[in-house]
Write a protein that holds these residues in place. Structure first.
Motif, PDB file in Angstrom:
ATOM      1  N   PHE A   4       0.420  -1.142   0.171  1.00  0.00           N
ATOM      2  CA  PHE A   4       0.176  -0.045   0.270  1.00  0.00           C
ATOM      3  C   PHE A   4       1.236   1.385   0.532  1.00  0.00           C
ATOM      4  O   PHE A   4       0.765   2.275   1.022  1.00  0.00           O
ATOM      5  N   LEU A   5       1.420   1.651  -1.417  1.00  0.00           N
ATOM      6  CA  LEU A   5       2.321   2.756  -1.159  1.00  0.00           C
ATOM      7  C   LEU A   5       1.080   3.646  -2.333  1.00  0.00           C
ATOM      8  O   LEU A   5       1.539   3.361  -3.746  1.00  0.00           O
ATOM      9  N   CYS A  28      -0.121  -3.212  -5.562  1.00  0.00           N
ATOM     10  CA  CYS A  28      -0.701  -4.281  -5.010  1.00  0.00           C
ATOM     11  C   CYS A  28      -2.134  -4.891  -4.668  1.00  0.00           C
ATOM     12  O   CYS A  28      -2.929  -5.444  -3.636  1.00  0.00           O
ATOM     13  N   ARG A  29      -3.113  -3.920  -5.599  1.00  0.00           N
ATOM     14  CA  ARG A  29      -4.269  -3.855  -6.040  1.00  0.00           C
ATOM     15  C   ARG A  29      -4.904  -3.888  -4.604  1.00  0.00           C
ATOM     16  O   ARG A  29      -5.736  -4.318  -4.686  1.00  0.00           O
ATOM     17  N   TRP A  30      -4.927  -2.675  -3.532  1.00  0.00           N
ATOM     18  CA  TRP A  30      -5.739  -1.977  -2.769  1.00  0.00           C
ATOM     19  C   TRP A  30      -6.067  -0.851  -2.765  1.00  0.00           C
ATOM     20  O   TRP A  30      -5.342   0.466  -3.701  1.00  0.00           O
ATOM     21  N   ILE A  31      -7.168  -1.006  -2.720  1.00  0.00           N
ATOM     22  CA  ILE A  31      -7.524   0.472  -1.871  1.00  0.00           C
ATOM     23  C   ILE A  31      -8.512   1.745  -0.911  1.00  0.00           C
ATOM     24  O   ILE A  31      -8.466   0.186  -0.365  1.00  0.00           O
ATOM     25  N   SER A  32      -8.361   2.161  -0.702  1.00  0.00           N
ATOM     26  CA  SER A  32      -8.511   2.987   0.584  1.00  0.00           C
ATOM     27  C   SER A  32      -9.418   4.016   0.497  1.00  0.00           C
ATOM     28  O   SER A  32      -9.123   4.391   0.010  1.00  0.00           O
ATOM     29  N   TYR A  33     -10.575   4.289   1.506  1.00  0.00           N
ATOM     30  CA  TYR A  33     -11.500   5.509   1.776  1.00  0.00           C
ATOM     31  C   TYR A  33     -11.382   5.551   3.214  1.00  0.00           C
ATOM     32  O   TYR A  33     -12.080   4.565   3.714  1.00  0.00           O
ATOM     33  N   PHE A  44      -8.970  -5.115  -5.061  1.00  0.00           N
ATOM     34  CA  PHE A  44      -9.769  -4.682  -6.330  1.00  0.00           C
ATOM     35  C   PHE A  44      -8.779  -5.298  -7.916  1.00  0.00           C
ATOM     36  O   PHE A  44      -7.908  -5.473  -7.755  1.00  0.00           O
ATOM     37  N   ASP A  45      -9.114  -5.443  -8.976  1.00  0.00           N
ATOM     38  CA  ASP A  45      -8.607  -6.491 -10.146  1.00  0.00           C
ATOM     39  C   ASP A  45      -7.944  -5.200 -11.049  1.00  0.00           C
ATOM     40  O   ASP A  45      -8.557  -4.456 -11.747  1.00  0.00           O
ATOM     41  N   ALA A  46      -6.940  -4.880 -10.625  1.00  0.00           N
ATOM     42  CA  ALA A  46      -5.969  -4.090 -11.157  1.00  0.00           C
ATOM     43  C   ALA A  46      -5.990  -4.514 -13.133  1.00  0.00           C
ATOM     44  O   ALA A  46      -5.357  -3.008 -13.712  1.00  0.00           O
TER      45      ALA A  46
END
Length: 71
Positions: A4-5, A28-33, A44-46
């Motif tokens: 998560f960069l 790393c195919r990660w989303i944060s909000y 998520f599927d990058a």
């Protein structure tokens, strides 16, 4: 463990005027909000068509990807 960069982040407002910050890490195919004080994260599927289109659009507006430097 995720790296998560996030290189990209977006800020948006919903219909009620509440602020939402979204950060995406395509490595790393990660989303944060964060919305209304609550943090939500998920993978998520990058490689999906929509993800590739979003990454392309983000890169078009990424000054650092075009060799621009801030002073």
């Amino acid at each position: 463990m995720r790296c998560f960069l996030p290189r990209y982040a977006m800020r948006a407002w919903d219909q009620e005027g509440d602020l939402t910050d979204v950060a995406l890490c395509f490595r790393c195919r990660w989303i944060s909000y964060r919305q209304r004080g609550k943090e939500v994260s998920f993978g998520f599927d990058a490689y999906a068509t929509a993800s590739k289109a979003l990454l392309g659009a983000l890169r078009e507006h990424d000054d650092s990807a075009h060799g621009a430097h801030s002073s």
